[in-house]
Structure formats: C-alpha cells, structure tokens
Scaffold this active site. Sequence first.
Site, mmCIF file in Angstrom:
data_model
loop_
_atom_site.group_PDB
_atom_site.id
_atom_site.type_symbol
_atom_site.label_atom_id
_atom_site.label_comp_id
_atom_site.label_asym_id
_atom_site.label_seq_id
_atom_site.Cartn_x
_atom_site.Cartn_y
_atom_site.Cartn_z
ATOM 1 C CE LYS A 106 -2.645 75.884 52.625
ATOM 2 N NZ LYS A 106 -2.022 76.416 53.754
ATOM 3 N NE ARG B 100 1.342 71.512 54.358
ATOM 4 C CZ ARG B 100 0.190 71.778 54.234
ATOM 5 N NH1 ARG B 100 -0.658 71.176 53.545
ATOM 6 N NH2 ARG B 100 -0.388 72.534 55.239
ATOM 7 N NE ARG C 181 -0.299 73.391 61.334
ATOM 8 C CZ ARG C 181 -1.560 74.049 61.571
ATOM 9 N NH1 ARG C 181 -1.791 74.079 62.850
ATOM 10 N NH2 ARG C 181 -2.389 74.128 60.716
HETATM 11 P P1 B4P Z 1 -7.824 78.230 56.233
HETATM 12 O O1 B4P Z 1 -8.493 78.403 54.998
HETATM 13 O O2 B4P Z 1 -8.449 77.081 57.076
HETATM 14 O O3 B4P Z 1 -6.059 77.632 55.943
HETATM 15 P P2 B4P Z 1 -5.315 76.646 55.614
HETATM 16 O O4 B4P Z 1 -4.191 77.387 54.697
HETATM 17 O O5 B4P Z 1 -6.247 75.744 54.559
HETATM 18 O O6 B4P Z 1 -4.773 75.841 56.497
HETATM 19 P P3 B4P Z 1 -3.640 74.537 57.069
HETATM 20 O O7 B4P Z 1 -2.519 74.691 56.580
HETATM 21 O O8 B4P Z 1 -3.745 74.515 58.550
HETATM 22 O O9 B4P Z 1 -4.366 73.146 56.706
HETATM 23 P P4 B4P Z 1 -3.899 71.615 56.095
HETATM 24 O O10 B4P Z 1 -5.227 71.081 56.287
HETATM 25 O O11 B4P Z 1 -3.617 71.914 54.652
HETATM 26 O O12 B4P Z 1 -7.712 79.407 57.261
HETATM 27 C C1 B4P Z 1 -7.258 79.541 58.573
HETATM 28 C C2 B4P Z 1 -7.968 80.258 59.351
HETATM 29 O O13 B4P Z 1 -7.931 81.809 58.808
HETATM 30 C C3 B4P Z 1 -9.591 80.077 59.318
HETATM 31 O O14 B4P Z 1 -10.159 80.027 60.610
HETATM 32 C C4 B4P Z 1 -10.147 81.228 58.384
HETATM 33 O O15 B4P Z 1 -11.482 81.564 58.949
HETATM 34 C C5 B4P Z 1 -9.287 82.503 58.812
HETATM 35 N N1 B4P Z 1 -9.262 83.180 57.479
HETATM 36 C C6 B4P Z 1 -9.326 82.669 56.291
HETATM 37 N N2 B4P Z 1 -9.029 83.680 55.490
HETATM 38 C C7 B4P Z 1 -9.102 84.924 56.370
HETATM 39 C C8 B4P Z 1 -8.923 86.306 56.078
HETATM 40 N N3 B4P Z 1 -8.740 86.767 54.671
HETATM 41 N N4 B4P Z 1 -9.036 87.216 56.932
HETATM 42 C C9 B4P Z 1 -8.930 86.659 58.330
HETATM 43 N N5 B4P Z 1 -9.329 85.325 58.595
HETATM 44 C C10 B4P Z 1 -9.114 84.386 57.524
HETATM 45 O O16 B4P Z 1 -2.665 71.163 56.998
HETATM 46 C C11 B4P Z 1 -3.053 70.237 58.142
HETATM 47 C C12 B4P Z 1 -1.612 69.538 58.527
HETATM 48 O O17 B4P Z 1 -1.773 68.288 57.621
HETATM 49 C C13 B4P Z 1 -0.096 69.952 58.043
HETATM 50 O O18 B4P Z 1 0.474 70.697 59.110
HETATM 51 C C14 B4P Z 1 0.495 68.573 57.703
HETATM 52 O O19 B4P Z 1 1.094 68.031 58.902
HETATM 53 C C15 B4P Z 1 -0.715 67.848 57.117
HETATM 54 N N6 B4P Z 1 -0.386 67.955 55.704
HETATM 55 C C16 B4P Z 1 -1.411 68.381 54.810
HETATM 56 N N7 B4P Z 1 -1.094 68.130 53.461
HETATM 57 C C17 B4P Z 1 0.147 67.869 53.513
HETATM 58 C C18 B4P Z 1 1.096 67.314 52.560
HETATM 59 N N8 B4P Z 1 0.495 67.510 51.089
HETATM 60 N N9 B4P Z 1 2.481 66.978 52.792
HETATM 61 C C19 B4P Z 1 2.503 66.708 54.175
HETATM 62 N N10 B4P Z 1 1.647 66.826 55.194
HETATM 63 C C20 B4P Z 1 0.517 67.343 54.984
#
Ligand code: B4P
Length: 190
Positions: free
Chosen positions: A14, A89, A146
Amino acid sequence: MLNLVLFGPPGAGKGTQSKNLIDKYGLIHLSTGDLLRGEIAEGTELGLEAKKLMDEGKLVPDAVVIGMISHKLDANKDAKGFIFDGFPRTVAQAAALDELLESKGSSITAMVALEVNDNELEHRLLLRGKDSGRSDDANPEIIRKRIKEYNDKTAPVADFYRGQDKFNSINGIGSIDEIFAAISEVTEKY
Ligand code: B4P
C-alpha cells in the site's frame, strides 16, 4: 474529487503504490501507519500508547485513528483528492470515514484491494525489517499476529465497499510497475 482507499494486508504494498499514485494524480496521502509512527517519533502520549499496541501486532483504537484522519481532512480543504492508505482498517472506521466525507460534501470514489498470499507477506515484511528499523517488522510471530488481525478485523471492510459497488481487486504479486498499471486502469474507470 478522487478519493481512493488503498486496501490490503500488512506488506501488500500500500505504501509503495501510494507513492506512485501521488506522483500521477497529485492526491494527498493519508497513511494512518505513517501518522502513528510520526507520533511515536515525537514521543507524544498518543504515540507511546500506539507503540505498545503496534509492537504487539494489534490495531490502535478506532477513535484515535478516526480523530487523526478528521484533523488531516480539515487541514487539507483544497485537496484534489486523498489516498487513504491503511485506513479504514475496521468496519467502524469505514462508517466513520463515510460520515466525515459526507459532512464535507464528498465521498469515497473507489477501493483498490491488493491481494497477496500470507507467505509472500511474511517474506516481504521480514526483509523490510532488516533495514527499516520498524520493530513490528522484526519478529515473525508479530507479523503473523498482524496478518491475523487483518483477517479478523480488516478483511470485512472489503464487504463494506462491495456493498457500495466500489470494490476492485488487484493482484499484488508482480513488479511494482505492473501492479501500478493495474491500479491506474481501475482509477481511470472513475
Ligand atoms: P509496504 O508498501 O510498505 O506495505 P504496507 O502495505 O503499506 O504495510 P503495513 O500494513 O505494514 O503498514 P501500516 O503502516 O499501514 O510494503 C511492504 C514491503 O514489501 C516493503 O518492503 C516493499 O518494498 C515491499 N514490496 C512492495 N511491493 C512489492 C512487490 N510488488 N514485490 C515485492 N516486494 C514489494 O501499519 C502498521 C501498523 O500501524 C499496524 O499493524 C497497526 O498496528 C497500526 N495502524 C495503522 N493504521 C491503523 C488503523 N487505521 N487502525 C488501527 N491501527 C492502525
């Protein structure tokens, strides 16, 4: 206004795809994960509370994240649109977001859901954990927690948008460019 919900399990990409969407459409990026990490970095009371939950792989309370989003919407009144990354979420967050946008005469345009299997998610997050310094990415047990939180509380949010005919599924496995092309195809329908 183009208001996109970027949806998917932790590590689905994302944050990665948000960067491309900002460049292409000039939208304001609202990532609740980034906002919470900002609070942690500043050492605020909210940040201290959030860190405990995030380090256990749990979600932060709805009222906290809804309050943060409401504040950001008010601070960006002239925006062309928003990318909601990692929010909503829970179904309660989704309903609150609809109300907030409605009160501003706006609404969600579409949800884009990135589909990635659990093994690939775990692999990506552990890899990111090696250099991101994110404590929630370092431990396989926390990562599995998670993913479980996502399946229990967040996956039902897809049905919320399905019910509004706004749900779009995208294969989140492949190159970042291929996935972005698929997302662009969806956004251009609207
Ligand atoms: P990202 O792009 O960083 O992943 P994300 O989906 O944004 O991550 P996440 O869910 O952990 O984050 P958030 O901060 O929202 O990609 C991950 C990795 O994969 C990277 O290293 C990237 O380089 C790699 N990648 C991407 N695309 C790729 C591809 N096509 N092929 C290979 N590799 C690839 O959440 C963190 C925490 O915050 C949650 O657990 C929760 O505790 C809290 N939180 C956040 N929002 C909340 C909400 N609305 N309500 C309650 N808690 C919340």
